[in-house]
Scaffold this motif. Sequence first.
Motif, PDB file in Angstrom:
ATOM      1  N   GLU A  79      45.383  34.093  33.199  1.00 18.71           N
ATOM      2  CA  GLU A  79      46.009  35.403  33.344  1.00 18.71           C
ATOM      3  C   GLU A  79      45.338  36.478  32.490  1.00 18.71           C
ATOM      4  OE1 GLU A  79      50.158  34.903  32.585  1.00 18.71           O
ATOM      5  OE2 GLU A  79      50.406  33.386  34.163  1.00 18.71           O
ATOM      6  N   HIS A  80      44.513  36.073  31.515  1.00 20.93           N
ATOM      7  CA  HIS A  80      43.800  37.028  30.665  1.00 20.93           C
ATOM      8  C   HIS A  80      42.324  36.626  30.544  1.00 20.93           C
ATOM      9  CE1 HIS A  80      48.053  37.057  29.418  1.00 20.93           C
ATOM     10  NE2 HIS A  80      47.879  38.350  29.254  1.00 20.93           N
ATOM     11  N   GLN A 124      36.299  39.975  31.457  1.00 20.49           N
ATOM     12  CA  GLN A 124      35.939  40.851  32.566  1.00 20.49           C
ATOM     13  C   GLN A 124      34.725  40.343  33.331  1.00 20.49           C
ATOM     14  OE1 GLN A 124      35.479  44.827  31.048  1.00 20.49           O
ATOM     15  NE2 GLN A 124      37.675  45.113  30.708  1.00 20.49           N
ATOM     16  N   PRO A 176      36.394  36.933  36.048  1.00 18.44           N
ATOM     17  CA  PRO A 176      37.824  36.996  36.352  1.00 18.44           C
ATOM     18  C   PRO A 176      38.284  35.775  37.150  1.00 18.44           C
ATOM     19  CG  PRO A 176      36.608  38.430  37.825  1.00 18.44           C
ATOM     20  CD  PRO A 176      35.619  37.911  36.828  1.00 18.44           C
ATOM     21  N   THR A 221      43.480  34.532  40.304  1.00 15.71           N
ATOM     22  CA  THR A 221      44.778  35.185  40.120  1.00 15.71           C
ATOM     23  C   THR A 221      44.612  36.668  39.824  1.00 15.71           C
ATOM     24  OG1 THR A 221      45.833  33.151  39.334  1.00 15.71           O
ATOM     25  CG2 THR A 221      46.857  35.241  38.698  1.00 15.71           C
ATOM     26  N   VAL A 222      43.685  36.998  38.922  1.00 10.79           N
ATOM     27  CA  VAL A 222      43.447  38.403  38.569  1.00 10.79           C
ATOM     28  C   VAL A 222      42.786  39.141  39.732  1.00 10.79           C
ATOM     29  CG1 VAL A 222      42.124  39.912  37.054  1.00 10.79           C
ATOM     30  CG2 VAL A 222      43.361  37.965  36.103  1.00 10.79           C
ATOM     31  N   SER A 262      45.292  40.033  42.278  1.00  9.59           N
ATOM     32  CA  SER A 262      46.214  41.076  41.840  1.00  9.59           C
ATOM     33  C   SER A 262      45.745  42.445  42.314  1.00  9.59           C
ATOM     34  CB  SER A 262      46.343  41.062  40.308  1.00  9.59           C
ATOM     35  OG  SER A 262      46.956  39.874  39.872  1.00  9.59           O
TER      36      SER A 262
END
Length: 233
Positions: A33-34, A37, A40, A43-44, A47
Motif C-alpha cells: 500500500e506504500h 514511486q 508501484p 493495488t496502487v 487506484s
Amino acid sequence: MNMITAFQSLTWIDGLLVAAYLGVWLGLSWLIEHPSQSRPSVTVLMSEYRRQWMQVMVTREPRIFDAQVMMSLRQGTSFFASTCLLALGGLLALIGNVDPLRGLAEGIGQGDAPAVVLQLKLTLVLVLLGNAFLKFVWANRVFGYCSVMMGAVPNDPVDPRTAPLARKAAELNIRAAMNFNRGLRAMYFALGAVAWLVGPVGLGLALVVTTWLVWSREFASLPRAIVLADTDT
C-alpha cells in the motif's frame, strides 16, 4: 495440559517463526500500500484507474455499466466474506475437537503433540481468517457507501457538485478495494499457517512460499505488466 504448559512444549523457533509470520504479513501489506514511486504495486496502480473511472462516469449516460461493475465488486466481497464465515465455523469446530487431526498428526510425525498444542496452532489460522472476514465485510460496506455517492453525482458534468462528489466516490472505491485486498492477503497467510501443524519447518516454508506469492502478484505479475504497458502501442 493447560495453556502455559502448551507454550512450554513449543520451542523458541516456533515463537520466532510465528512472530516473523505475523510481522511479514503486516509488513508486506504496508509495502504493497506504500510502495516506492519507481516500483508501484498493482493495488496502487489500480487506484489511479479507479479515480479515472469516476471521472469518466460523470460523462457517461446512462450509468448502467457503472452500476453493474459496482454490483460485481460487492458480490465478490460477499462471496469471500461468506467463504471466510464457513471456514471459521469449521475451524472453531475443529479447535473444539482435534481428534480428527490425530491421524494426520501421526502421519507427519506429530502424533505425540498434546491436543492443546494443536488447538494453539489452529488459533493462528483462526486469527488470520477472522481478520480476513472483517476486512471483506468492511469492504462490502464501503463499496455500498461508494454506490450511494455515485448515485448522488449529478448528471450534469458542469454542475459544481459533480466533480467533488465524483472524487469522493473514487476515494471510497479505493478504500473498499484496499480492505478487500487486505482480506485476500489474510486468506493467503491463513492457508499458509495451516503448515504449522507439520512443525516449525512447515511454517517456515509456508512463510517463504506465501510471501513470494503475495509479493509477486503485486510487483512481478503479468497483470501488472499489462497495466503498466503503453496503451498507445
